[in-house]
Structure formats: C-alpha cells, structure tokens
Design an enzyme around this catalytic site. Sequence first.
Site, short mmCIF file in Angstrom:
data_model
loop_
_atom_site.label_atom_id
_atom_site.label_comp_id
_atom_site.label_asym_id
_atom_site.label_seq_id
_atom_site.Cartn_x
_atom_site.Cartn_y
_atom_site.Cartn_z
N GLU A 78 0.69 -1.21 0.12
CA GLU A 78 0.01 0.05 -0.16
C GLU A 78 0.99 1.30 -0.01
O GLU A 78 0.24 2.18 -0.38
CB GLU A 78 -0.95 0.04 1.27
CG GLU A 78 -2.12 -0.99 1.12
CD GLU A 78 -1.75 -2.40 1.54
OE1 GLU A 78 -0.46 -2.78 1.85
OE2 GLU A 78 -2.73 -3.40 1.56
N PHE B 206 -11.45 -6.90 13.99
CA PHE B 206 -10.38 -7.49 13.30
C PHE B 206 -9.80 -6.59 12.24
O PHE B 206 -10.83 -5.91 11.86
CB PHE B 206 -10.86 -8.80 12.46
CG PHE B 206 -9.84 -9.33 11.64
CD1 PHE B 206 -8.62 -9.74 12.19
CD2 PHE B 206 -9.98 -9.57 10.31
CE1 PHE B 206 -7.49 -10.04 11.05
CE2 PHE B 206 -9.18 -9.79 9.34
CZ PHE B 206 -7.89 -10.33 9.81
N GLN B 207 -8.93 -6.01 12.26
CA GLN B 207 -8.25 -5.06 11.37
C GLN B 207 -8.92 -3.84 11.57
O GLN B 207 -9.08 -3.01 10.46
CB GLN B 207 -8.34 -5.49 9.81
CG GLN B 207 -7.43 -6.84 9.41
CD GLN B 207 -7.27 -6.86 8.14
OE1 GLN B 207 -7.95 -7.04 7.48
NE2 GLN B 207 -6.12 -7.82 7.75
N LYS C 268 -17.29 -0.68 6.40
CA LYS C 268 -17.90 -1.61 5.28
C LYS C 268 -19.28 -1.53 5.10
O LYS C 268 -19.61 -1.84 3.80
CB LYS C 268 -17.43 -3.10 5.73
CG LYS C 268 -17.60 -4.16 4.59
CD LYS C 268 -17.03 -5.40 4.97
CE LYS C 268 -17.15 -6.28 4.06
NZ LYS C 268 -16.38 -7.76 4.28
N MET D 124 24.50 8.99 1.87
CA MET D 124 24.48 10.26 2.68
C MET D 124 24.39 10.10 4.08
O MET D 124 25.14 10.91 4.65
CB MET D 124 22.83 10.66 2.41
CG MET D 124 22.63 11.94 2.75
SD MET D 124 23.69 12.98 2.04
CE MET D 124 22.70 13.75 0.57
C1 LIG Z 1 12.41 5.51 5.12
C2 LIG Z 1 13.94 6.12 5.34
N1 LIG Z 1 14.42 5.70 6.29
C3 LIG Z 1 15.74 6.34 6.58
C4 LIG Z 1 16.21 7.39 5.95
C5 LIG Z 1 17.55 8.05 6.15
N2 LIG Z 1 18.21 8.07 5.27
C6 LIG Z 1 18.62 9.20 4.34
S1 LIG Z 1 19.62 8.92 3.04
C7 LIG Z 1 19.77 7.38 3.47
C8 LIG Z 1 20.91 6.49 2.61
C9 LIG Z 1 20.22 5.94 1.32
O1 LIG Z 1 20.99 5.44 0.97
P1 LIG Z 1 21.05 4.85 -0.88
O2 LIG Z 1 19.47 4.60 -1.18
O3 LIG Z 1 22.16 3.74 -0.79
O4 LIG Z 1 21.19 6.38 -1.25
P2 LIG Z 1 22.86 6.94 -1.55
O5 LIG Z 1 22.85 7.99 -0.40
O6 LIG Z 1 24.16 5.87 -1.35
O7 LIG Z 1 22.86 7.65 -2.74
C10 LIG Z 1 19.03 6.92 4.76
C11 LIG Z 1 19.22 5.59 5.39
C12 LIG Z 1 15.13 7.73 5.04
N3 LIG Z 1 15.37 9.03 4.36
N4 LIG Z 1 14.06 7.18 4.69
#
Ligand SMILES: Cc1ncc(C[n+]2csc(CCOP(=O)(O)OP(=O)(O)O)c2C)c(N)n1
Lengths: 164, 578
Positions: B50, B112-113, B162, B479
């Site tokens: 979803e 439920f749900q 529902k 990042m």
């Molecule tokens: C759902 C979610 N969890 C954690 C984060 C924190 N976060 C921001 S950038 C990142 C790393 C992303 O890694 P990748 O997709 O390999 O991209 P890169 O920076 O290596 O290009 C994380 C964990 C986020 N933005 N969203």
Amino acid sequence: MRHIISILIENEAGALSRVAGLFSARGYNIESLTVAPTDDVTLSRMTLVTRGSDDVIEQIVKQLNKLIDVVKLTDLADVVHVERELMLIKVQTEPSSRAEIKRMADIFRGKVIDVTSNSYMIEMTGSSEKLDAFVAAISTHNIIEIVRTGATGLPRGAGSLIPG
Amino acid sequence: MELSGGQIVVQCLKDEGVELLFGYPGGAVLHLYDAIFQQDDVQHILVRHEQAATHAADAYARATGKPGVVLVTSGPGATNAVTGIATAYMDSIPLVVISGQVPSAVIGSDAFQEVDMVGITRPCVKHNFLVKNVADIAETMKKAFHVATTGRPGPVVVDIPKDITDPNVKVPYVYPETVNMRSYEPPREGDQRQVQKAVDLLLSAKRPMIYSGGGVVLGEASDELRAFSRQLGYPVTSTLMGLGAFPATDSQFIGMLGMHGTYESNMGMHESDVIIAIGARFDDRVTGKLTEFCPYAKIIHIDIDPASIAKTVKVDVPIVGEVGIVLKQLSAEINASSSRIDTEALAAWWDQIKEWQSVNCLEYDRESALIKPQYAVEQLYKVTAGNAFITSDVGQHQMYAAQFYPFDEPRRWINSGGLGTMGFGLPAAIGVKLAHPDADVACITGEASIQMCIQELSTAQQYQTPVKIINLNNRYMGMVRQWQEFSYQGRYSHSYLEALPDFVKLAEAYGHVGMRIEKPEDVTPALEEAFAMKDRTVFLDIITDQKENVYPMIEAGKGHHDMRLRVAPGTPIDRELA
Ligand SMILES: Cc1ncc(C[n+]2csc(CCOP(=O)(O)OP(=O)(O)O)c2C)c(N)n1
Ligand SMILES: [Mg+2]
C-alpha cells in the site's frame, strides 16, 4: 502573554481532537479549553486560553484558521471583551472559620451551594484573575478540592462571529 | 439513479474524471472492489504494497497536476499507506485516499483489522472524513477532491466503514456540482497594497535574488515566473521542490540553493539586499542556521498558505495569494511603476555572481577510473536529451540528480523533498509512466532506497510500465556515510550494505532486463541500449565510487556563506584526494 482564542468550528466528530492535536504536535500550550454547542446546532464554540510570544500566537491563530473545520476565530486579546470562568471550590470549615469564609465568599460575590458540618462548597464566576484572587484569599483555610471550567468570553458590542 | 455505497464511490471517481486508481484489496473494501470489477472507466492499478499505491498516485499527481487516488483496506492496509500520505502532505500533493473501515457497528471494539485511520492520519493530512451514511458519500467525495486540489494542495483521507458500501443498501445518487464549505475558502489575489510595496522594494534592489519554490510548480505558475523573472533580469535560484519551474539551462538560473545548493546561489542569498520568495517555505534544508540567514536582505514572501508566512523567517512584505495571480499582479505593477531597475547595480551584481560561478562548485574528478555518480547522471541527461521525467529516492543520488540533471520544465523532477522518503522512487516512476506512457521515465536511486519498495518491479511487469532504474550503487547508504565521515570521524555505524542482492538477477526474476555497469566508458552505451528498449523495464546497476560525497554542503548549524566545498576556491580540481 495570555490570549483567549474564541473559535467557531463545525460541529463534527473529531473537531476537538483536531484542535488539541494541533497544539500537541506543534508544541503550543493550552491552559484551558472549553467546548460546547451554540444556538446553531451545526456549530461548536471553543474557547482556548494559551500563552506565548507574539510570534507563537500568530502561528497558533494561522494554524487554527488552516484547519478545514474552523469557520471563524478571534483572539479576544485584540478586542474589548468580557471574560468569565466558573469555579466550584470546596473548603474545609471549622466552627471558628465558617463565618469568615462565608463573608469572604460574599465579598467576591460567590454563593455557598453545599454545606456540611465541616465544609462549604462555593460557586463563583468571574475573570480567571478574580478566581485566582479568591483562591489566594482563602488559602489560609484548607481547600479540599477546586474545579474550574476555564475561561470563556465574548467581544463587547453587537457583533457576532456566527456567519450570516 | 439508485446505487449502493460501493457503486457510489466508483461513480464519484468517474464523475471526478479519475482515470487511475492505485490500490490493494482486503476485507473492508470487498464491496468496493466488487463495484470496481463491474466497470471499466476507472482503471485500477494493483500495487504490491500500500505504501507504493500512495507513492504512485502521488507521483501521478506531481507529473500531471491532477489528484492521485488511492484505495486501501482497513487496518494494515491503511497503516501501510500512512508513509505515503505523510510524504504527499509534506510536499503539498493533492491525493484522495479511500480507506476501508470495519463496519460501523463494531467501530471502537478493537475489531479485526480495525485502526483509527482518521486519528492516525490527522497530523499528516490536509483533512480527513469518516463517512457515516451511504447518503453522505457523494458529498464527502466531492469535498475530498475539492479540499485536496484547491488552495495549498494536500492529501485527504476518506475512511468508509464496510456497511456503508453494502451492495444491498441503495440510495439515490447525484454527484454535487459545487461544494459549499463556509469554513474553507482559499485565497486568490494578493493584497494590492502589498503588491505595490513589493514592487517598490524590488525596483530599489541592488543585489536582488528570486528564490522560487515548489509552490510555483503546484500552482502551475511556471509561465508567470518566467515572465516576471525575465522582466527583471534578476538571478533566479530554486529549492529542490521548485526545480524546472524556471528553465535550469537559462543563464539567469544560478542553481539550487540550500544544503547542497550551488556556491553562487547560497552566496547570492547571503549577500542579497532584496529577496523575493515565491511559493517557497524557508525550509530548514534551505535556510541553514536561521540567525545567519540572509542578514542583509529585505524579504518579500508570496505564499497561498498564511501559516507559511513568518513561520521560521520574518519577512518584510508578505503576500498571501495564488502564486500565478500574484506574479501577474507584480508584473503589471512593475510595468506601471515610475521607478526603474538600477541597471548599473544589477550589472555589478551579476559580475559578482559570475565570480562565484567561476568556483565551479559542482566540479568532480572526471579522470577517475571509478564511475562517478555525477558522471552517470550527466550521461543520463545527454542520452535522454534532458527530456525525461526523473523520479528519485532519498540520499546522495537524489542530490546528484538535482544537481546534474538540469530541468527546463516543471513536473519533470519528482522526489520526496519534505519527508525524504526512501522507497518513493520506483512506485513514483510507475505512476509517472502510467500518466505519460510515451515519455522517458527514469528512477535515479541507490541500492539502499530501491530495496524499500523493490516489490513494485512486479507491478511494473503487470502493467508494462517500461521505466529505467538507474541504481547508483555505492554499497553504502551514501548520505548517511557522508555525515558519518564529516561529523563522526568516519565511524560508519550500520551504513554499509552487506549482503546486497544481485540486482541483475533480481530484475530478471521479475521479468525485466538487468545490466551491471562497472566502468565509466560503459555508462553511455548502457544507457543508450536501455532507452532504446522502449517497451522494457531496465534495471541498470551502476557500480559507483563508494567514497564520493555531495558538494557543496552547508553542514548543520552553519549559514549560507559557510559552505563546505570539494576544493577551496581557486584550487585546480585535479588536486582532489580520492
Ligand atoms: C524510510 C527512510 N529511512 C531512513 C532514511 C534516512 N536516510 C536518508 S538517506 C539514506 C541512505 C540512502 O542510501 P541509498 O539509497 O543507497 O542512497 P545513497 O545516499 O547511497 O545515494 C538514509 C538511510 C530515510 N530518508 N528514509
Ligand atoms: Mg547507496
């Protein structure tokens, strides 16, 4: 500064939680909040007392206005207004103090509305400040319990928030 | 016409002109799904989670300007949708999310749900409704679309128990033509006196900046922004969300501003004496340290949402209104004004900006034997002739996309800016491709982000949405790694991705084409090959330099003038250490 914000809001389920949720989510404080239907059954009136700097109050007013269900609001601090709060206060009495407590209630235009051999319940309305003053004035006696409604108010004059 | 609640919901969608509905079935929405089965006007796209339904619908909205529509079941279906709803909320995207709810009679009994969807989503929707009567559905749906799409747009949830969709309970159906909501009236024109003040200020400027944001895209005011900016000839910078509203290849555009914005934009903001913020909200990723934000500037702020004004930054001339209308008012007022632009000061200002531009803040090591992510994005730009719709996930790759794929048109750059939701990119690409089947659509992602909604490769197969996935694979949550390098002395706590799947095989397992690219010279041919396969989803696993960082960077707590650059201004680029 203390502000009394008077809100007309659609009388829908969940309206109160939208307002309360907004305050908790954004870290605004609510000193008191009263909600009741108005003469128009589709509308509720909330009166909310809050404190904050001018910037915070400006955001509070804007964020409240942004809620889809809010029809209109006024910050009573901006206008000449009347403010009232209801308090019920239960005080322990000694045979020696009963007269004084009664007199004190009279001075503040309170009414004794329940009496036992060792207690009074006093009903009082007025500005929150006045109620505070009364509580301070009888604080030498043993206060058993206090309940306050929170402030409510209306601007003076013939105008109304209710549209149309 | 007498219809059941389930039929009414579907009929409302038809009457709203909805073409696509992104969803996933379950017990509480079975009546609704039965109504969907018996018609073909509204096409239902079955996602695999979803969250992806909300992202796909959201991206469909971003790419078209039309509202995205989602249908999920109660409980886990509803909670799975919440991340996507919050994502849309933070970026002001019009979305109508219909969630099933347990039957009215058991609401509140921990059935439920059952989850309190209205309660859970309250802080991340523009508005939400619980429908209590069959007879209320049509009006509620009308209001939901109206609220979602007008004013500052946003997601609206319609929670439907529902029993309200029971096929045996039929009521007369009429879709209301108009909405009457006494409590909701979005502003339109800006106050003329404020417009006048703004123009006086703009024409008195010596070092002006036009700071444009996502509101220009949302408000379909790109043409007005272009006309207004050209009329003045002032430098234009944009937020991450506003990219494309003003053409990035135009010489008046000096790049994105903020945390990973260009040196010239951030220095320009810092030194400016008059800034006009247009449909931008002074987000913390834009302003950096607030007390050091634009210390010399008088600020004009146009926004449709009064609550955006003076929320974080005090402004001198606020104008509340629809951005396109206000820009037209400003343009007319400038023409009518007896004051003129100070062309001498402006020329000097542009000289200063050109000097900052000569720092070449985005330059990177072009001789590297490793694939630089920036290079991959540049090549993607060339291969797609700059015309692709680009979705992205969140991380370094997102910033490289924003920096190295100059967008000349609005609604081409589709990313989660406000919430920063990893997992957004792939379902978003599917949503965009469904909206624009003939356009090139690429998802620039990272090996961490892509795994958050990877299951949507299956949706891409089912609906034949041939998108290109550009996986800038640095084996790190890049990042996060970058912040750990800069601020935690290189203690890379849990940011290395062990046990990565073989993405080529994974893509193939879903029925797509997979490619692994490991050498810089293979990047362009691989991209050309991938985009030549018009009818295939292609997963390009591009193995990039693990150590690459995004520059420039304004680190936390710093001001615009205090940027971390790859190399100090004046240093030749080849001295960069790997
Ligand atoms: C759902 C979610 N969890 C954690 C984060 C924190 N976060 C921001 S950038 C990142 C790393 C992303 O890694 P990748 O997709 O390999 O991209 P890169 O920076 O290596 O290009 C994380 C964990 C986020 N933005 N969203
Ligand atoms: Mg990575």
